[in-house]
Design an enzyme around this catalytic site. Structure first.
Site, PDB file in Angstrom:
ATOM      1  N   CYS A 149      -9.936  -3.841   0.103  1.00 26.90           N
ATOM      2  CA  CYS A 149      -9.318  -5.384   0.216  1.00 26.90           C
ATOM      3  C   CYS A 149      -8.376  -5.598   1.126  1.00 26.90           C
ATOM      4  O   CYS A 149      -8.492  -6.633   1.994  1.00 26.90           O
ATOM      5  CB  CYS A 149      -8.943  -5.803  -1.119  1.00 26.90           C
ATOM      6  SG  CYS A 149      -7.949  -4.605  -2.325  1.00 26.90           S
ATOM      7  N   TYR A 150      -7.357  -4.769   1.166  1.00 29.29           N
ATOM      8  CA  TYR A 150      -6.093  -4.858   1.919  1.00 29.29           C
ATOM      9  C   TYR A 150      -6.816  -5.008   3.482  1.00 29.29           C
ATOM     10  O   TYR A 150      -6.526  -5.462   4.285  1.00 29.29           O
ATOM     11  CB  TYR A 150      -4.854  -4.091   2.015  1.00 29.29           C
ATOM     12  CG  TYR A 150      -4.168  -4.319   0.810  1.00 29.29           C
ATOM     13  CD1 TYR A 150      -3.499  -5.685   0.728  1.00 29.29           C
ATOM     14  CD2 TYR A 150      -3.941  -3.341  -0.253  1.00 29.29           C
ATOM     15  CE1 TYR A 150      -2.616  -5.708  -0.149  1.00 29.29           C
ATOM     16  CE2 TYR A 150      -3.029  -3.526  -1.530  1.00 29.29           C
ATOM     17  CZ  TYR A 150      -2.247  -4.689  -1.488  1.00 29.29           C
ATOM     18  OH  TYR A 150      -1.372  -5.324  -2.354  1.00 29.29           O
TER      19      TYR A 150
END
Ligand SMILES: NC(=O)c1ccc[n+]([C@@H]2O[C@H](COP(=O)([O-])OP(=O)(O)OC[C@H]3O[C@@H](n4cnc5c(N)ncnc54)[C@H](OP(=O)(O)O)[C@@H]3O)[C@@H](O)[C@H]2O)c1
Length: 345
Positions: A149-150
């Site tokens: 996600c990051y």
């Protein structure tokens, strides 16, 4: 219709996959697995799915999954997919893995940050599933390593800038904040309500495993080895992620060139929205959606570019991008099943 299976369907990423696949017009969700809830109706685990998803959690075995699914999503903690995925591929199944196990082409980098890899032979075949950037490779892939996600929130704004040499790659600083669902469903002290509510903390400073993933892609795009400074924070909301990037502009680069790089790159991409000048994104505008919204401005005093991006960590940061990748692997429009209108609040 294509038949889809989800392994690890009772986790947060798995539940989001179930939600999206249940509404996908070209997919029949046929098999969902869980160890803890084997034999239980899915709507008992997540009551929101009552009268919507009429499936029972099954235990996992490769033969039954292969008989019941054409494409499989592995939404498991890392280390488990590398044991399962080779057997699925041998049976002709297409796989999107949401863990880190197939995100690295170089086993040495994976092993330096995770553990020994038992399916090294597949790493060169797996495609990194940042859909907007590597769509051509994904369309030919049988195994996609869905990005973290990051990394998704950071790479979508950075790659167009790196490709046009608009920023100094060695100057990148990323400050990112994630909702607590990013840590998964299993209870832990660090994600306990009383520990995170009305609190804000940095964690894994200089030690987050997404750093080597981001650096691998940034280095590939910049054409040289690049290290970045990345600090993640946990913030008291359920879902959502906001990343603020700081980078020195290359000499003479203007704000207009930055805008052109982002707008040109994503002009044909349905899930990246570039904000108007002076506007910055808000996590609530992408909640439950597969969008990545990007805003930016140049700090003329420091010649630094400041870019802010937001995603829903469970959707564009996990299940939504995984379904987007499945769509591309199957030759369908990438937005199929992913364009439900967002909630205004
Ligand atoms: N949460 C996010 O925002 C996010 C974003 C991007 C990527 N991801 C990745 O997606 C994967 C799933 O993450 P998640 O957040 O959904 O995690 P989670 O909520 O903890 O779910 C993990 C799932 O795996 C199953 N499982 C099977 N064997 C397991 C084992 N030995 N140990 C633990 N769980 C086991 C669990 O259910 P049973 O125990 O019932 O089998 C559960 O359904 C991870 O690789 C994660 O890195 C998550």
């Amino acid at each position: 219709m294509i038949r889809a299976g989800v392994i690890g369907a009772t986790g947060y990423a798995g539940a989001e996959l179930v939600r999206i696949l249940a509404g996908h017009p070209r997919v029949e969700l046929t098999r969902i697995t869980s160890r803890q809830y084997e034999g239980r109706p899915y709507s008992q685990i997540y009551p929101c799915f009552k009268a919507v998803v009429d499936l029972t959690c099954k235990g996992y075995d490769a033969d039954t999954m292969a008989r019941n699914a054409d494409v499989v999503f592995t939404a498991l903690p890392h280390k488990l997919p590398m044991e399962i995925v080779p057997g699925l591929l041998e049976k002709g199944i297409k796989v999107v893995d949401l863990s880190a196990d197939f995100r690295f082409g170089d086993a040495g980098i994976y092993e330096a940050h995770y553990q020994p890899h038992t399916a090294r032979h597949l790493l060169k075949r797996a495609v990194y599933g940042l859909t907007e950037v590597y769509g051509a490779e994904i369309s030919a892939a049988r195994l996609v390593g869905n990005p973290g996600c990051y990394p998704t929130s950071l790479l979508l704004p950075l790659i167009p800038l790196l490709r046009r040499d608009l920023i100094d790659p060695t100057s990148i600083i990323a400050d990112a904040k994630s909702g607590v669902s990013g840590a998964g469903r299993a209870p832990s002290l660090g994600t306990h309500h009383c520990e995170v509510n009305e609190a804000l903390k940095a964690y894994k400073v200089n030690a987050h495993r997404h750093t080597p993933e981001m650096e691998t892609v940034i280095s590939r795009e910049a054409g040289r080895a690049v290290a970045i400074s990345f600090t993640p924070h946990l913030i008291p909301m359920t879902r959502g992620m906001l990343t603020t990037l700081y980078a020195g502009l290359a000499p003479g680069v203007t704000e207009t060139e930055v805008r052109h790089a982002l707008e040109d790159t994503y002009a044909e991409q349905p899930f990246v929205r570039v904000c108007a000048q002076g506007e910055f994104p808000n996590t609530i505008h992408v909640k439950g959606t597969n969008f990545c919204d990007i805003g930016f401005g140049v700090d003329q005093r420091t010649s630094r570019l400041i870019v802010v991006s937001v995603i829903d960590n469970l959707v564009k940061g996990a299940a939504g991008q995984a379904v987007q990748n499945m769509n591309v692997m199957l030759g369908w429009p990438q937005e199929t099943g992913l364009l439900a209108p967002p909630y205004p609040l």
